[in-house]
Design a protein around this motif. Structure first.
Motif, mmCIF file in Angstrom:
data_model
loop_
_atom_site.group_PDB
_atom_site.id
_atom_site.type_symbol
_atom_site.label_atom_id
_atom_site.label_comp_id
_atom_site.label_asym_id
_atom_site.label_seq_id
_atom_site.Cartn_x
_atom_site.Cartn_y
_atom_site.Cartn_z
ATOM 1 N N UNK A 137 9.105 -1.382 5.730
ATOM 2 C CA UNK A 137 7.181 -0.231 5.308
ATOM 3 C C UNK A 137 7.276 0.485 4.696
ATOM 4 N N UNK A 138 8.363 1.432 4.724
ATOM 5 C CA UNK A 138 8.944 2.728 3.912
ATOM 6 C C UNK A 138 8.495 2.750 2.757
ATOM 7 N N UNK A 139 9.023 2.134 2.402
ATOM 8 C CA UNK A 139 9.076 1.540 0.905
ATOM 9 C C UNK A 139 6.684 0.674 0.982
ATOM 10 N N UNK A 140 6.377 0.094 1.579
ATOM 11 C CA UNK A 140 4.916 -0.123 1.089
ATOM 12 C C UNK A 140 3.925 1.377 1.566
ATOM 13 N N UNK A 141 4.255 2.163 2.448
ATOM 14 C CA UNK A 141 3.979 3.367 2.777
ATOM 15 C C UNK A 141 3.731 4.117 1.429
ATOM 16 N N UNK A 144 1.769 2.954 -0.918
ATOM 17 C CA UNK A 144 -0.018 3.023 -0.941
ATOM 18 C C UNK A 144 0.008 4.755 -0.653
ATOM 19 N N UNK A 145 0.496 5.920 -0.206
ATOM 20 C CA UNK A 145 0.307 6.810 -0.565
ATOM 21 C C UNK A 145 0.279 7.568 -2.405
ATOM 22 N N UNK A 146 1.100 6.306 -3.301
ATOM 23 C CA UNK A 146 0.933 6.314 -4.972
ATOM 24 C C UNK A 146 -0.265 6.343 -4.849
ATOM 25 N N UNK A 151 -5.471 7.025 -7.498
ATOM 26 C CA UNK A 151 -7.233 6.006 -7.416
ATOM 27 C C UNK A 151 -7.843 6.215 -6.591
ATOM 28 N N UNK A 152 -8.744 5.635 -6.481
ATOM 29 C CA UNK A 152 -10.245 6.183 -4.927
ATOM 30 C C UNK A 152 -9.963 4.545 -5.000
ATOM 31 N N UNK A 153 -9.142 4.033 -4.457
ATOM 32 C CA UNK A 153 -9.675 2.015 -4.527
ATOM 33 C C UNK A 153 -9.763 2.163 -2.859
ATOM 34 N N UNK A 154 -10.712 1.212 -2.320
ATOM 35 C CA UNK A 154 -10.792 1.819 -0.196
ATOM 36 C C UNK A 154 -9.278 1.901 0.075
ATOM 37 N N UNK A 155 -9.611 2.137 0.755
ATOM 38 C CA UNK A 155 -8.406 1.902 2.041
ATOM 39 C C UNK A 155 -8.016 0.521 2.411
ATOM 40 N N UNK A 156 -9.103 -0.278 2.762
ATOM 41 C CA UNK A 156 -8.507 -1.256 2.972
ATOM 42 C C UNK A 156 -8.577 -2.504 1.942
ATOM 43 N N UNK A 157 -7.931 -2.215 0.782
ATOM 44 C CA UNK A 157 -7.629 -2.636 -0.693
ATOM 45 C C UNK A 157 -6.789 -1.974 -0.612
ATOM 46 N N UNK A 158 -5.828 -1.153 -0.430
ATOM 47 C CA UNK A 158 -4.848 -0.446 -0.637
ATOM 48 C C UNK A 158 -4.224 -1.339 0.887
ATOM 49 N N UNK A 177 4.160 7.277 9.617
ATOM 50 C CA UNK A 177 4.995 7.716 7.889
ATOM 51 C C UNK A 177 5.230 9.363 7.475
ATOM 52 N N UNK A 178 3.451 9.484 7.393
ATOM 53 C CA UNK A 178 2.867 10.819 6.598
ATOM 54 C C UNK A 178 2.000 11.689 7.398
#
Length: 191
Positions: A137-141, A144-146, A151-158, A177-178
């Motif tokens: 999960x930490x790696x995923x987050x 996600x932060x990066x 990018x301006x990609x939608x959050x659901x895509x991220x 996490x954040x």
């Protein structure tokens, strides 16, 4: 050596008693265990309260003390190899998580490394103070932060890109996490 302690004018006695004296070339042992302390106490008692045979007892106690100090201060090669092996294993675990954070599974990692899943799970918890799921999960987050930052990609895509298909779950994990939601993070000037 003990006789020199009686003569404070001796070079050994002065160097020993002088704070900050140059002790280069001296071998220093930390005698913090009970056996070392008892041996030193007995040595001093025999030296200060001279009895018949004290010299022989002092010689034997010195030999025992020095042998014990040398043994207890030897580098433990098996322990060093174990530490190196543990360090390499933790590195391989982190490497796997970094490469497979989207779909990473503990059972696959355990098979890859040749360990039982429950053993590896306990090992990870002991060595990293986190569970395998927490590491993933930490790696995923971090990813996600990066993506939120760059990018301006939608959050659901991220969320999907980091391996979380449930948007509610992604928001909850991201907030844990954040300390803020993904949208708050994206618009925050402090990021």
């Amino acid at each position: 050596m003990l006789a020199d302690l009686n003569r404070l004018g001796s070079s050994f006695g002065l160097a020993l008693a002088t704070h900050g004296a140059d002790h280069a070339g001296w071998r220093v042992y930390r005698a913090t265990d009970a056996l070392s302390r008892s041996c030193i106490d007995l040595l001093l008692c025999e030296h200060l309260d001279d009895h018949v045979g004290s010299d022989d007892i002092i010689d034997d106690l010195c030999a025992a003390l020095i042998t014990h100090l040398i043994r207890s201060n030897e580098p433990d090669i098996a322990s060093q190899e174990s530490i190196k092996k543990d360090s390499e294993l933790v590195g391989r675990i982190h490497e796997y998580v970094a490469q497979h954070y989207r779909e990473g599974r503990l059972s696959v990692l355990a098979d890859e490394l040749g360990y039982d899943t429950s053993y590896l799970s306990a090992y990870i918890k002991r060595e990293t103070a986190r569970t395998f799921k927490q590491l993933v999960n930490e790696e995923r987050m971090r990813h996600a932060i990066r993506m939120l930052r760059n990018s301006q990609e939608p959050i659901y895509k991220i969320a999907q890109n980091v391996g979380i298909s449930n948007l509610t779950q992604f928001y909850r994990r991201f907030h844990e996490y954040a300390g803020m939601t993904p949208q708050e993070y994206r618009t925050s000037p402090l990021r």
